[in-house]
Write an enzyme that holds these catalytic residues in place. Structure first.
Site, PDB file in Angstrom:
ATOM      1  N   THR A   1      60.465  15.265  70.835  1.00 33.69           N
ATOM      2  CA  THR A   1      59.298  14.147  71.308  1.00 33.69           C
ATOM      3  C   THR A   1      60.042  13.020  71.969  1.00 33.69           C
ATOM      4  O   THR A   1      59.804  12.714  72.954  1.00 33.69           O
ATOM      5  CB  THR A   1      58.270  13.974  70.327  1.00 33.69           C
ATOM      6  N   THR A   2      60.891  12.476  70.918  1.00 36.84           N
ATOM      7  CA  THR A   2      61.460  11.066  71.476  1.00 36.84           C
ATOM      8  C   THR A   2      62.327  11.264  72.685  1.00 36.84           C
ATOM      9  O   THR A   2      62.649  10.485  73.422  1.00 36.84           O
ATOM     10  CB  THR A   2      62.175  10.524  70.284  1.00 36.84           C
TER      11      THR A   2
ATOM     12  N   TYR B   1      47.601  20.726  71.809  1.00 37.24           N
ATOM     13  CA  TYR B   1      46.509  20.843  72.748  1.00 37.24           C
ATOM     14  C   TYR B   1      45.574  22.316  72.258  1.00 37.24           C
ATOM     15  O   TYR B   1      44.513  22.024  72.315  1.00 37.24           O
ATOM     16  CB  TYR B   1      46.990  21.023  74.333  1.00 37.24           C
TER      17      TYR B   1
ATOM     18  N   TYR C   1      57.569  21.237  62.396  1.00 41.44           N
ATOM     19  CA  TYR C   1      57.443  19.809  62.531  1.00 41.44           C
ATOM     20  C   TYR C   1      55.955  19.617  62.678  1.00 41.44           C
ATOM     21  O   TYR C   1      55.137  20.084  63.783  1.00 41.44           O
ATOM     22  CB  TYR C   1      57.854  19.397  63.907  1.00 41.44           C
TER      23      TYR C   1
ATOM     24  N   ARG D   1      49.896  13.412  67.512  1.00 38.05           N
ATOM     25  CA  ARG D   1      50.170  13.840  68.916  1.00 38.05           C
ATOM     26  C   ARG D   1      49.896  15.209  69.555  1.00 38.05           C
ATOM     27  O   ARG D   1      49.518  15.634  70.435  1.00 38.05           O
ATOM     28  CB  ARG D   1      51.672  13.798  69.152  1.00 38.05           C
TER      29      ARG D   1
ATOM     30  N   LYS E   1      59.451  18.794  59.173  1.00 37.03           N
ATOM     31  CA  LYS E   1      59.430  17.342  59.234  1.00 37.03           C
ATOM     32  C   LYS E   1      57.748  16.977  59.072  1.00 37.03           C
ATOM     33  O   LYS E   1      56.931  17.547  59.926  1.00 37.03           O
ATOM     34  CB  LYS E   1      59.906  17.002  60.651  1.00 37.03           C
TER      35      LYS E   1
ATOM     36  N   ILE F   1      63.797  11.855  60.215  1.00 40.57           N
ATOM     37  CA  ILE F   1      63.874  12.099  61.527  1.00 40.57           C
ATOM     38  C   ILE F   1      63.316  10.676  62.202  1.00 40.57           C
ATOM     39  O   ILE F   1      61.965  10.893  62.245  1.00 40.57           O
ATOM     40  CB  ILE F   1      63.520  13.489  62.177  1.00 40.57           C
TER      41      ILE F   1
END
Length: 294
Positions: A44-45, A107, A133, A138, A161, A203
């Site tokens: 994501t980052t 989504y 994850y 999000r 995660k 993480i």
């Protein structure tokens, strides 16, 4: 072994939006020299949502090349379509990644049965270790510990995660999944407590700009020394809030640019560079962390 202080690495970009591979190499070298235990590429980052598949694979490939076996690289393979996640997984299976990190489909909000079917299909597409994850803030889907436990039986699913910040889940996940299943925090603000409760590492977003200090905190927390862990993160704890004053990775890319780690803080639309109203907030947190800015 994948544990400890793992950076969710930003993807540096040139002013025209292309990936800045020179800065990427510099970032990888910086983290190796600072003692970071592992690198997540294109999570994501790393702006996985706006990198097309070919570019996604290229960034992971370059990260593995630059790391040159000195630190494990975890490739992001999450997608909201199972077929796309499988394609990403197969494409990375021969790149030399130590593991892959797959965010829950976002989504479309799958059910627990859908999550189990999704991750099983992705894991069956490769023999590379897979890390689940969960970041409902999000994705709008929360993968509960009971769902994670159903996936422990898949041989190459090795950990999760967990980014809810709910520390009660550490004990529940450990009870359901066993001691060999890896538990990684995905929430910097609660990572110290997460590891003290039995987690295996974090993480991290903040690790992008304070890797040495973050590693010291992780080392102390993993050894059970809460006092030393508190001391190690005393000057960086303000960053945990400041780096999320706008959507990640907007603030951390701005900070990395101000440190000279990357040539500029360009970020892909629909995200935009950090709003001026937050510059002071982030600079104050960076000053507290004794970060030199340019």
């Amino acid at each position: 072994m994948i544990n400890g202080s793992i950076v969710a690495l930003i993807t540096p970009m040139n002013s025209d939006g292309s990936v800045d591979y020179a800065s990427l190499e510099q970032l990888v070298e910086y983290h190796i020299q600072q003692g970071t235990d592992g690198i997540v590429a294109v999570g994501t980052t790393g702006e996985s949502a706006t990198l097309p598949m070919s570019e996604h694979i290229e960034v992971v490939s370059h990260t593995v090349k630059f790391a040159a076996g000195r630190v494990p690289v975890i490739g992001g393979n999450g997608a909201n379509a199972t077929a796309e996640a499988i394609e990403l997984t197969k494409a990375q299976s021969n790149l030399g990644v130590a593991a892959m990190l797959g965010v829950t489909p976002y989504y479309n909000k799958p059910t627990p049965n859908g999550l189990v079917a999704h991750y099983t299909a992705v894991a069956n597409a490769t023999d590379i270790p897979q890390i689940l994850y969960n970041v409902p803030g999000r994705t709008s889907v929360d993968m509960l510990p009971e769902t994670v436990a159903r996936l422990v039986e898949v041989p190459n699913i090795i950990g999760v995660k967990e980014a809810t910040g709910d520390l009660s889940r550490v004990k529940r996940l450990r009870e359901l999944c066993g001691n060999d299943f890896k538990l990684f925090s995905g929430d910097d603000a609660t990572a110290r407590e997460f590891m003290l409760l039995g987690g295996d590492g974090v993480i991290s977003v903040a690790n992008n700009i304070v890797p040495k200090e973050f590693k010291a905190m992780c080392r102390a927390a993993l050894s059970g020394d809460d006092k030393a862990a508190l001391a190690a993160e005393a000057d960086i704890v303000q960053l945990y809030t400041a780096l999320f004053c706008e959507a990640n990775p907007i603030p951390v890319k701005w900070a990395a640019h101000r440190m000279g780690l990357i040539k500029n803080g360009h970020i892909r639309l629909p995200l935009t560079e950090l709003s001026p109203e937050y510059h002071g907030l982030l600079l104050e947190a960076m000053k507290k962390a004794r970060i030199e800015v340019q």
